[in-house]
Design an enzyme around this catalytic site. Sequence first.
Site, PDB file in Angstrom:
ATOM      1  N   ASP A  30       0.855  -1.194   0.000  1.00 21.70           N
ATOM      2  CA  ASP A  30       0.000   0.000   0.000  1.00 21.70           C
ATOM      3  C   ASP A  30       0.893   1.247   0.000  1.00 21.70           C
ATOM      4  O   ASP A  30       1.879   1.329   0.743  1.00 21.70           O
ATOM      5  CB  ASP A  30      -0.895  -0.018   1.258  1.00 21.70           C
ATOM      6  CG  ASP A  30      -2.028   0.975   1.170  1.00 21.70           C
ATOM      7  OD1 ASP A  30      -3.184   0.547   1.176  1.00 21.70           O
ATOM      8  OD2 ASP A  30      -1.761   2.204   1.113  1.00 21.70           O
ATOM      9  N   ILE A  31       0.524   2.211  -0.830  1.00 22.70           N
ATOM     10  CA  ILE A  31       1.349   3.416  -0.995  1.00 22.70           C
ATOM     11  C   ILE A  31       1.289   4.331   0.242  1.00 22.70           C
ATOM     12  O   ILE A  31       2.195   5.132   0.474  1.00 22.70           O
ATOM     13  CB  ILE A  31       0.920   4.158  -2.284  1.00 22.70           C
ATOM     14  CG1 ILE A  31       2.055   4.970  -2.863  1.00 22.70           C
ATOM     15  CG2 ILE A  31      -0.318   4.991  -2.069  1.00 22.70           C
ATOM     16  CD1 ILE A  31       1.802   5.419  -4.286  1.00 22.70           C
ATOM     17  N   ASN A  86     -12.638  -3.149   3.376  1.00 17.01           N
ATOM     18  CA  ASN A  86     -13.679  -2.138   3.505  1.00 17.01           C
ATOM     19  C   ASN A  86     -14.673  -2.374   2.375  1.00 17.01           C
ATOM     20  O   ASN A  86     -14.310  -2.279   1.202  1.00 17.01           O
ATOM     21  CB  ASN A  86     -13.063  -0.743   3.400  1.00 17.01           C
ATOM     22  CG  ASN A  86     -11.980  -0.519   4.441  1.00 17.01           C
ATOM     23  OD1 ASN A  86     -12.094  -1.013   5.569  1.00 17.01           O
ATOM     24  ND2 ASN A  86     -10.929   0.189   4.081  1.00 17.01           N
ATOM     25  N   GLN A  93     -14.367   2.170   1.889  1.00 13.10           N
ATOM     26  CA  GLN A  93     -13.787   1.732   0.608  1.00 13.10           C
ATOM     27  C   GLN A  93     -13.598   2.931  -0.315  1.00 13.10           C
ATOM     28  O   GLN A  93     -14.550   3.647  -0.617  1.00 13.10           O
ATOM     29  CB  GLN A  93     -14.679   0.676  -0.073  1.00 13.10           C
ATOM     30  CG  GLN A  93     -14.040   0.129  -1.343  1.00 13.10           C
ATOM     31  CD  GLN A  93     -14.849  -0.974  -2.014  1.00 13.10           C
ATOM     32  OE1 GLN A  93     -15.976  -1.268  -1.609  1.00 13.10           O
ATOM     33  NE2 GLN A  93     -14.286  -1.571  -3.041  1.00 13.10           N
ATOM     34  N   HIS A  99     -10.277  -5.674  -2.700  1.00  6.08           N
ATOM     35  CA  HIS A  99      -8.934  -5.844  -2.119  1.00  6.08           C
ATOM     36  C   HIS A  99      -9.016  -6.124  -0.630  1.00  6.08           C
ATOM     37  O   HIS A  99      -9.878  -5.601   0.063  1.00  6.08           O
ATOM     38  CB  HIS A  99      -8.061  -4.612  -2.367  1.00  6.08           C
ATOM     39  CG  HIS A  99      -8.648  -3.327  -1.851  1.00  6.08           C
ATOM     40  ND1 HIS A  99      -9.621  -2.638  -2.533  1.00  6.08           N
ATOM     41  CD2 HIS A  99      -8.412  -2.619  -0.726  1.00  6.08           C
ATOM     42  CE1 HIS A  99      -9.949  -1.551  -1.861  1.00  6.08           C
ATOM     43  NE2 HIS A  99      -9.239  -1.511  -0.743  1.00  6.08           N
ATOM     44  N   PHE A 100      -8.096  -6.945  -0.184  1.00 10.23           N
ATOM     45  CA  PHE A 100      -7.918  -7.160   1.246  1.00 10.23           C
ATOM     46  C   PHE A 100      -6.659  -6.424   1.682  1.00 10.23           C
ATOM     47  O   PHE A 100      -5.665  -6.395   0.952  1.00 10.23           O
ATOM     48  CB  PHE A 100      -7.734  -8.658   1.570  1.00 10.23           C
ATOM     49  CG  PHE A 100      -9.022  -9.428   1.553  1.00 10.23           C
ATOM     50  CD1 PHE A 100      -9.830  -9.488   2.674  1.00 10.23           C
ATOM     51  CD2 PHE A 100      -9.423 -10.094   0.404  1.00 10.23           C
ATOM     52  CE1 PHE A 100     -11.018 -10.202   2.664  1.00 10.23           C
ATOM     53  CE2 PHE A 100     -10.614 -10.802   0.385  1.00 10.23           C
ATOM     54  CZ  PHE A 100     -11.415 -10.859   1.515  1.00 10.23           C
ATOM     55  N   HIS A 101      -6.724  -5.840   2.874  1.00 11.01           N
ATOM     56  CA  HIS A 101      -5.546  -5.214   3.484  1.00 11.01           C
ATOM     57  C   HIS A 101      -4.887  -6.246   4.393  1.00 11.01           C
ATOM     58  O   HIS A 101      -5.583  -6.939   5.155  1.00 11.01           O
ATOM     59  CB  HIS A 101      -5.965  -4.028   4.368  1.00 11.01           C
ATOM     60  CG  HIS A 101      -6.573  -2.883   3.625  1.00 11.01           C
ATOM     61  ND1 HIS A 101      -5.875  -1.743   3.315  1.00 11.01           N
ATOM     62  CD2 HIS A 101      -7.830  -2.693   3.141  1.00 11.01           C
ATOM     63  CE1 HIS A 101      -6.667  -0.897   2.671  1.00 11.01           C
ATOM     64  NE2 HIS A 101      -7.862  -1.450   2.559  1.00 11.01           N
TER      65      HIS A 101
HETATM   66  P1  5GP Z   1      -9.697   1.250   0.698  1.00 13.99           P
HETATM   67  O1  5GP Z   1      -9.905   2.449   1.579  1.00 13.99           O
HETATM   68  O2  5GP Z   1     -10.375   1.375  -0.636  1.00 13.99           O
HETATM   69  O3  5GP Z   1     -10.002  -0.044   1.418  1.00 13.99           O
HETATM   70  O4  5GP Z   1      -8.132   1.174   0.472  1.00 13.99           O
HETATM   71  C1  5GP Z   1      -7.492   1.565  -0.692  1.00 13.99           C
HETATM   72  C2  5GP Z   1      -6.011   1.550  -0.397  1.00 13.99           C
HETATM   73  O5  5GP Z   1      -5.316   1.676  -1.614  1.00 13.99           O
HETATM   74  C3  5GP Z   1      -5.553   2.711   0.511  1.00 13.99           C
HETATM   75  O6  5GP Z   1      -4.974   2.196   1.694  1.00 13.99           O
HETATM   76  C4  5GP Z   1      -4.563   3.474  -0.362  1.00 13.99           C
HETATM   77  O7  5GP Z   1      -3.444   3.944   0.358  1.00 13.99           O
HETATM   78  C5  5GP Z   1      -4.167   2.453  -1.412  1.00 13.99           C
HETATM   79  N1  5GP Z   1      -3.832   3.036  -2.696  1.00 13.99           N
HETATM   80  C6  5GP Z   1      -4.541   3.969  -3.381  1.00 13.99           C
HETATM   81  N2  5GP Z   1      -3.936   4.255  -4.549  1.00 13.99           N
HETATM   82  C7  5GP Z   1      -2.812   3.491  -4.608  1.00 13.99           C
HETATM   83  C8  5GP Z   1      -1.781   3.352  -5.580  1.00 13.99           C
HETATM   84  O8  5GP Z   1      -1.752   3.991  -6.636  1.00 13.99           O
HETATM   85  N3  5GP Z   1      -0.792   2.462  -5.287  1.00 13.99           N
HETATM   86  C9  5GP Z   1      -0.784   1.726  -4.141  1.00 13.99           C
HETATM   87  N4  5GP Z   1       0.234   0.885  -3.953  1.00 13.99           N
HETATM   88  N5  5GP Z   1      -1.742   1.838  -3.207  1.00 13.99           N
HETATM   89  C10 5GP Z   1      -2.748   2.713  -3.437  1.00 13.99           C
END
Ligand code: 5GP
Length: 135
Positions: A30-31, A86, A93, A99-101
């Site tokens: 995750d970035i 999420n 989300q 996606h899973f974290h």
């Molecule tokens: P969500 O909140 O949708 O469950 O999580 C999305 C995740 O994707 C966030 O933790 C965010 O930091 C990560 N993310 C968003 N854009 C990018 C990207 O371009 N590259 C990477 N590696 N992670 C990303």
Amino acid sequence: MENCIFCKIIKGELPSAKIYEDEETLAFLDIQPVQLGHALVIPKKHSDNFSQSLSEVINPLLHVCQKVGEAVKKGVAADGYNVSMNNGEAAGQIVHHLHFHVIPRYFNDGLKPWPHKKYKEGEIASVAAKITREL
Ligand code: 5GP
Ligand code: ZN
């Protein structure tokens, strides 16, 4: 999905720190990590969210979460890890590609667990019944 960030990562149109890949699944860092080593596990075939995903998509993802989780734990010397997702904007989300974290955790890492509520007298049974009716 044309404007999906994760589809672009899968196609190699956006860079990512890949840590695992097989025919169906990709895992990368995750970035904006909660902790260093925070990984995302995604299906290569686009699916918007958990609710809309078939079990044949979800099952291999969970298997990879376990594999990646153990590697993350060893790789960053964590004490444990959270696997979370999420589902829907109300649940946090942001990226609409399933996606899973996988988040490494340390004793005393300062991350707060979710706050807990209490049920009123008799309420837990009625809430359980409302949910059971939907299954
Ligand atoms: P969500 O909140 O949708 O469950 O999580 C999305 C995740 O994707 C966030 O933790 C965010 O930091 C990560 N993310 C968003 N854009 C990018 C990207 O371009 N590259 C990477 N590696 N992670 C990303
Ligand atoms: Zn996508």
